[in-house]
Write a protein that holds these residues in place. Sequence first.
Motif, PDB file in Angstrom:
ATOM      1  N   LYS A  42       0.827  -1.206   0.000  1.00  0.00           N
ATOM      2  CA  LYS A  42       0.000   0.000   0.000  1.00  0.00           C
ATOM      3  C   LYS A  42       0.864   1.259   0.000  1.00  0.00           C
ATOM      4  N   ALA A  43       2.057   1.173   0.587  1.00  0.00           N
ATOM      5  CA  ALA A  43       2.936   2.336   0.644  1.00  0.00           C
ATOM      6  C   ALA A  43       3.602   2.607  -0.704  1.00  0.00           C
ATOM      7  N   ILE A  44       3.924   1.562  -1.465  1.00  0.00           N
ATOM      8  CA  ILE A  44       4.649   1.789  -2.721  1.00  0.00           C
ATOM      9  C   ILE A  44       3.729   1.996  -3.915  1.00  0.00           C
ATOM     10  N   LYS A  45       2.450   1.669  -3.788  1.00  0.00           N
ATOM     11  CA  LYS A  45       1.537   1.812  -4.923  1.00  0.00           C
ATOM     12  C   LYS A  45       1.497   3.239  -5.466  1.00  0.00           C
ATOM     13  N   PRO A  46       1.321   4.278  -4.631  1.00  0.00           N
ATOM     14  CA  PRO A  46       1.308   5.629  -5.204  1.00  0.00           C
ATOM     15  C   PRO A  46       2.645   6.041  -5.804  1.00  0.00           C
ATOM     16  N   LEU A  47       3.743   5.542  -5.247  1.00  0.00           N
ATOM     17  CA  LEU A  47       5.058   5.881  -5.799  1.00  0.00           C
ATOM     18  C   LEU A  47       5.219   5.297  -7.199  1.00  0.00           C
ATOM     19  N   VAL A  48       4.829   4.051  -7.376  1.00  0.00           N
ATOM     20  CA  VAL A  48       4.939   3.390  -8.679  1.00  0.00           C
ATOM     21  C   VAL A  48       4.045   4.097  -9.699  1.00  0.00           C
ATOM     22  N   GLU A  49       2.838   4.445  -9.283  1.00  0.00           N
ATOM     23  CA  GLU A  49       1.906   5.066 -10.225  1.00  0.00           C
ATOM     24  C   GLU A  49       2.384   6.447 -10.662  1.00  0.00           C
ATOM     25  N   LEU A  51       5.527   7.348 -10.949  1.00  0.00           N
ATOM     26  CA  LEU A  51       6.634   7.137 -11.880  1.00  0.00           C
ATOM     27  C   LEU A  51       6.136   6.693 -13.248  1.00  0.00           C
ATOM     28  N   VAL A  52       5.109   5.857 -13.285  1.00  0.00           N
ATOM     29  CA  VAL A  52       4.548   5.435 -14.574  1.00  0.00           C
ATOM     30  C   VAL A  52       3.931   6.627 -15.293  1.00  0.00           C
ATOM     31  N   THR A  53       3.266   7.492 -14.553  1.00  0.00           N
ATOM     32  CA  THR A  53       2.694   8.693 -15.164  1.00  0.00           C
ATOM     33  C   THR A  53       3.794   9.570 -15.750  1.00  0.00           C
ATOM     34  N   ARG A  54       4.898   9.705 -15.038  1.00  0.00           N
ATOM     35  CA  ARG A  54       6.040  10.479 -15.556  1.00  0.00           C
ATOM     36  C   ARG A  54       6.611   9.851 -16.810  1.00  0.00           C
ATOM     37  N   SER A  55       6.627   8.527 -16.858  1.00  0.00           N
ATOM     38  CA  SER A  55       7.282   7.843 -17.970  1.00  0.00           C
ATOM     39  C   SER A  55       6.454   7.855 -19.250  1.00  0.00           C
ATOM     40  N   MET A  56       5.227   8.322 -19.198  1.00  0.00           N
ATOM     41  CA  MET A  56       4.416   8.381 -20.411  1.00  0.00           C
ATOM     42  C   MET A  56       4.940   9.422 -21.394  1.00  0.00           C
ATOM     43  N   ASP A  57       5.568  10.461 -20.875  1.00  0.00           N
ATOM     44  CA  ASP A  57       6.163  11.497 -21.724  1.00  0.00           C
ATOM     45  C   ASP A  57       7.681  11.307 -21.677  1.00  0.00           C
ATOM     46  N   PRO A  58       8.295  10.748 -22.710  1.00  0.00           N
ATOM     47  CA  PRO A  58       9.734  10.429 -22.657  1.00  0.00           C
ATOM     48  C   PRO A  58      10.628  11.646 -22.899  1.00  0.00           C
ATOM     49  N   LYS A  92      -5.810   6.523 -17.742  1.00  0.00           N
ATOM     50  CA  LYS A  92      -5.769   7.741 -16.929  1.00  0.00           C
ATOM     51  C   LYS A  92      -5.076   7.520 -15.585  1.00  0.00           C
ATOM     52  N   GLY A  93      -5.121   6.333 -15.055  1.00  0.00           N
ATOM     53  CA  GLY A  93      -4.522   6.067 -13.748  1.00  0.00           C
ATOM     54  C   GLY A  93      -4.860   4.656 -13.326  1.00  0.00           C
ATOM     55  N   GLY A  94      -4.447   4.275 -12.124  1.00  0.00           N
ATOM     56  CA  GLY A  94      -4.739   2.938 -11.630  1.00  0.00           C
ATOM     57  C   GLY A  94      -3.964   1.875 -12.370  1.00  0.00           C
ATOM     58  N   TYR A  95      -2.640   2.020 -12.388  1.00  0.00           N
ATOM     59  CA  TYR A  95      -1.795   1.089 -13.139  1.00  0.00           C
ATOM     60  C   TYR A  95      -1.455  -0.149 -12.330  1.00  0.00           C
ATOM     61  N   CYS A  96      -1.624  -0.103 -11.012  1.00  0.00           N
ATOM     62  CA  CYS A  96      -1.236  -1.206 -10.138  1.00  0.00           C
ATOM     63  C   CYS A  96      -2.446  -1.831  -9.469  1.00  0.00           C
ATOM     64  N   ARG A  97      -2.300  -3.093  -9.154  1.00  0.00           N
ATOM     65  CA  ARG A  97      -3.333  -3.843  -8.454  1.00  0.00           C
ATOM     66  C   ARG A  97      -2.692  -4.519  -7.254  1.00  0.00           C
ATOM     67  N   GLU A 115       1.029  -5.794  -8.597  1.00  0.00           N
ATOM     68  CA  GLU A 115       1.354  -6.061  -9.986  1.00  0.00           C
ATOM     69  C   GLU A 115       0.729  -4.998 -10.870  1.00  0.00           C
ATOM     70  N   PHE A 116       1.212  -4.904 -12.091  1.00  0.00           N
ATOM     71  CA  PHE A 116       0.615  -3.993 -13.053  1.00  0.00           C
ATOM     72  C   PHE A 116      -0.627  -4.622 -13.637  1.00  0.00           C
ATOM     73  N   VAL A 117      -1.592  -3.781 -13.989  1.00  0.00           N
ATOM     74  CA  VAL A 117      -2.856  -4.286 -14.511  1.00  0.00           C
ATOM     75  C   VAL A 117      -2.681  -4.718 -15.949  1.00  0.00           C
TER      76      VAL A 117
END
Length: 117
Positions: A42-49, A51-58, A92-97, A115-117
């Motif tokens: 639960k602590a790392i889920k927002p951190l991962v999401e 970073l994934v949002t940042r990585s959409m724009d290379p 739009k969001g919710g990349y992790c489950r 895990e990623f969805v």
Amino acid sequence: MRHRNAGKVFDRVKAPREAMLKSLVGSVVIHEKIQTTEAKAKAIKPLVEKLVTRSMDPSLANRRYLLSYFKGQELPVKKLLEVLGPRFKSRKGGYCRITKVGPRKGDGGEMAQIEFV
């Protein structure tokens, strides 16, 4: 008193706690699925999401941000920018489950799989 202090401490001082969280985030990015305790998941889920949002724009700025987050490790940054960012581009969001696995055999700690969805 802990009034208005968000986040878990995990019985660690700041530097080891941040190192543990960054290590778990890197593992999730590289392996796309890890099993850990429910509180850590639960602590790392927002951190991962984030970073994934940042990585959409290379862009160069985002690449440098990711490199600074992972302290120069190229593998998670490369995977974020080349694999995960394009995969979730239309989402739009919710990349992790987080899926509950059950108690750990040794001490009965609640385990979960992130895990990623």
